[in-house]
Design an enzyme around this catalytic site. Structure first.
Site, PDB file in Angstrom:
ATOM      1  N   CYS A 148       3.212   1.765   2.914  1.00 29.04           N
ATOM      2  CA  CYS A 148       4.479   1.021   2.846  1.00 29.04           C
ATOM      3  C   CYS A 148       5.520   1.836   2.087  1.00 29.04           C
ATOM      4  CB  CYS A 148       4.270  -0.317   2.145  1.00 29.04           C
ATOM      5  SG  CYS A 148       3.138  -1.440   3.001  1.00 29.04           S
TER       6      CYS A 148
ATOM      7  N   CYS B   9       0.845  -1.188   0.000  1.00 29.72           N
ATOM      8  CA  CYS B   9       0.000   0.000   0.000  1.00 29.72           C
ATOM      9  C   CYS B   9       0.881   1.239   0.000  1.00 29.72           C
ATOM     10  CB  CYS B   9      -0.946   0.017   1.206  1.00 29.72           C
ATOM     11  SG  CYS B   9      -0.079   0.136   2.786  1.00 29.72           S
TER      12      CYS B   9
ATOM     13  N   ASP C 216       8.123  30.045 -30.633  1.00 33.41           N
ATOM     14  CA  ASP C 216       9.288  30.579 -31.341  1.00 33.41           C
ATOM     15  C   ASP C 216       9.121  30.258 -32.825  1.00 33.41           C
ATOM     16  OD1 ASP C 216      12.039  31.633 -31.538  1.00 33.41           O
ATOM     17  OD2 ASP C 216      12.496  29.570 -32.127  1.00 33.41           O
TER      18      ASP C 216
END
Length: 749
Positions: free
Chosen positions: A25, A22, A443
């Site tokens: 952890c 999980c 650009d």
């Protein structure tokens, strides 16, 4: 084709972490690693990987020992680990599948028996409760072992996780059922079931169906979650899988088939129709159409011949090619694309860091809350079984699994899907910035245009056209600029008359100054000449105005302070440039054109594309200033560029997007790298970034809302523990499957 290599700024230490079940952890492993001196670590539960900086590969044993001391496993990640990870994931999925199958096969009859015998006392037989216990025993022990194992491991280290909540809920339910059988606790009381009414004595005493159902629902949620996470990771795996495994090497006129890993830079290899190109290289001989759609999203094959560049991972569709390898192994564009994407997936968003902190204290708080709620119900006079049931419901419903999965799964799928569309998202910062962008600065040269300049006209003053061309071409031989290449091409008739340089100085954004046989030659725009003290005569200004009205860029040529010529150059727009601008406007974005061209030339491009505003005559050093001025006006700016002179502006913008045909410096400064040679990749990048960000927000709203709404309902005694287990599992599955919807995003064609 493009063989520009994406360079990575650093190579952090990567570890595969095992045993995490999980998000809590992952947070625990991360905290353990960050205790090491000088080490900064992030641990991603979705990818099951730890990324560390401040530590060398030789010191990896120290990090692995730290992870093992926290109760988890780890090993150093290398290029051969993908197959190992896939096998480990497949083993985990098959194990969960077996446990789920056994749990489901036993839970269905168990729930039928306990339900019928609980409500119909006349059908009960001696020892029926123990028959139910025997049916439930394999479910709550062997089938639920992944939850218990994680809990025992965490408790040995004085920690708790989301598995602790599940394990405690299963143990409490089963333990209460056994307690009623052994000690008769709550066995004689009547109950009330919503939708049924009053129940006979003993109906509420058997909580075996809750323990079994909870285990089955949790296993189902974990199984589908693991499968979905594997599917999400497969998006990146598909990118890595494009690499060829074998290569047909040509040595001394003899072809030999060798593993692709043995290919070295400079080797010549042979490609037959349908074969995957194993490395970046230059075609030595042959002609073929190369399909790059699987890597860049470009649908049409590109014809290549001798002297053309090819990219590893693409496919030669017809013809025989001989290619000289220029980049092999980890240095190919494909390998570095995969590495960059993998690192991006492993990073954490800022919101995920907040979620991890919440999860860290959420689990112990939930355990405490469940105990307090259960005691409160018991003290209020509720039957013991009712108090136990409410406590278990709170314990299970509050498990923040969905919260821990909300961000990493969406990031993993979004970044992986973008990579298959020719878009490399470096990390979460780009996704978070994309949601707030209001203005896109484009650009012109090399981004909207091909970057290949051509001379459209010229006019000489005081000297012959031949002498003017010889001087200007001789001066530009020292430059790498696109304008210099155009001038050299136009002056090709005089190539044998070009003179040697004794000095050359490039003036970025202005032009160049050279000394040729003691003659000072200045080639550039009006600002350069004025800065060098050269006055521009009326006839030259008239020529400039005439060329600029036609939409051309003008270049002045001066020799020893006298203007001797005016050149008119133009740069063709890239295909679909107008479509890309239209698509960006459709996304509600303001478009700004940034160019060093004259206002007249810039206005022509802007009107052709439908751009909102233009900043013309901008020097390279001033591009970042334009971005800052837009930001000062309250706009959130995305900058798209490709050259060295765009790097500062890309870094200054809220979101930087670099065209991969550009320079390494521009790529390093950008947040998103655009690999596909199609300007529609720009709106695609914005779209998939926004989609991923929306998915993250939706996941978090669901996860937070679910926990906030469900806990009070459970604490009020309105939620059966069985329903709580199902709801908690479904919430995690919803979050993962919602993230997988990002895979449906289609690129523009």
């Amino acid at each position: 084709m493009n063989t520009q290599t994406v360079q990575l700024l650093e190579t952090p230490l990567e570890l595969d972490v095992s045993g995490m079940t999980c998000a809590a952890c992952a947070g625990r492993v991360e905290r353990a690693l960050n205790k090491l001196d000088g080490v900064t670590a992030t641990v991603n539960y979705a990818t099951e990987r730890a990324v560390l900086t401040g530590i060398s590969t030789e010191e990896s044993a120290r990090a692995i020992a730290q992870i093992e001391s926290a109760g988890y496993g780890a090993h150093l990640r290398d290029g051969s680990d993908d197959a190992w990870s896939q096998r480990a994931t497949e083993f985990r999925i098959s194990s969960l599948r077996r446990r789920l199958a056994v749990a489901a096969l036993l839970t269905v009859p168990l729930m039928d028996i306990t339900l019928v015998l609980a409500l119909v006392p006349g059908w009960r037989f001696p020892g029926w409760e123990w028959v139910c216990v025997l049916l439930a025993l394999p479910i709550v022990t062997w089938a639920a072992w992944p939850f218990h194992r994680a809990t025992f491991r965490n408790l040995r280290h004085g920690m708790v996780s989301m598995d602790t909540l599940v394990s405690l809920g299963i143990a409490a339910s089963f333990g209460w059922a056994v307690a009623t059988l052994l000690f008769g606790v709550g066995a004689g009381s009547e109950g009330y079931w919503l939708g049924f009414g009053s129940t006979p004595e003993g109906a509420d005493s058997i909580y075996l169906d809750v323990a079994a159902g909870m285990t089955t629902f949790q296993l189902a949620g974990r199984y589908f979650e693991t499968r979905s996470r594997r599917k999400a990771g497969d998006v990146l795996g598909a990118l890595s899988a494009l690499a060829a495994t074998h290569v047909r090497v040509l040595r001394d006129g003899v072809e030999t088939v060798e593993p692709a890993g043995q290919l070295r830079s400079g080797d010549v290899f042979v490609l037959l129709p349908g074969e995957t190109i194993p490395a970046d290289g230059i075609v030595v001989s042959g002609n073929a159409a190369v399909d790059a759609s699987m890597m860049t999203g470009e649908p049409m094959p590109v014809s290549v011949a001798s002297g053309d560049a090819v990219t590893g991972g693409t496919i030669s569709t017809d013809g025989r090619l001989e290619v000289r390898a220029t980049s092999v192994g980890a240095h190919t564009q494909l390998a570095q694309m995969a590495a960059l994407t993998e690192q991006a997936q492993a990073r954490k968003a800022d919101v995920q860091k907040l979620v991890d902190r919440v999860v860290t204290w959420f689990v112990p708080v939930v355990i405490g809350l469940a105990i307090v709620v259960g005691i409160a119900w018991a003290l209020s006079g509720a039957p013991d079984d009712k108090a136990i049931g409410v406590g278990i419901s709170v314990l299970i419903i509050a498990c923040p699994c969905a919260l821990g999965l909300a961000t990493p799964t969406a990031l993993m799928v979004g970044i992986g899907r973008a990579a298959t569309l020719g878009i490399l998202i470096k990390g979460h910062d780009a996704l978070e910035a994309s949601g707030a962008v209001t203005t896109v600065v484009l650009d012109k040269t090399g981004t909207l245009t091909t970057g290949t300049m051509t001379v459209q006209g010229s006019e000489a003053f005081g000297v012959s056209a031949r002498d003017m061309w010889i001087l200007v071409a001789s001066a530009e031989r020292g430059s790498e600029h696109a304008i210099a290449r155009a001038i050299e091409k136009a002056a090709s008739p005089y190539v044998d008359d070009l003179r040697s340089l004794t000095e050359f100085t490039a003036m970025p954004g202005l032009g160049a100054v050279a000394v040729i046989n003691d003659t000072r030659v200045i080639v550039g725009n009006a600002r350069l000449l004025e800065g060098e003290g050269v006055s521009i005569p009326a006839e030259a200004r008239a020529a400039m105005e005439r060329f600029e009205r036609e939409g051309h860029t003008t270049i002045l040529v001066a020799a020893d302070h006298d203007v001797i010529g005016v050149l008119a150059l133009s740069d063709a727009l890239k295909p679909r440039a107008a479509e890309a601008v239209t698509a960006l406007r459709a996304q509600g974005l303001e478009i700004v054109l940034l160019t060093g061209d004259s206002p007249a030339a810039a206005a022509r491009i802007a009107s052709e594309l439908g751009v909102d505003s233009v900043h013309a005559g901008v020097l390279p050093a001033e591009k970042a200033d334009v971005v800052r001025s837009l930001q000062a006006d309250g706009k959130r700016v995305a900058m798209v560029g490709d050259g060295v002179n765009d790097a500062v502006a890309l870094a200054t913008a809220d979101l930087g997007l670099a065209i991969v045909t550009g320079t390494d410096i521009a790529l390093k400064a950008a947040d998103i790298i655009l690999v596909r040679d199609d300007l529609l990749v720009i709106p695609d990048a914005i779209a998939i970034s926004r989609k991923t960000l929306r998915t993250i927000k939706m996941n978090l709203v669901w996860a937070f809302g679910y926990n906030v709404a469900a806990i009070p309902i459970a604490a009020a005694g309105l939620l059966n523990p069985l329903i709580a287990a199902a709801a908690m599992s479904l919430s995690s599955v919803f979050v993962v499957y919602n993230s997988l919807r990002i895979q449906k995003v289609r690129g523009s064609r």
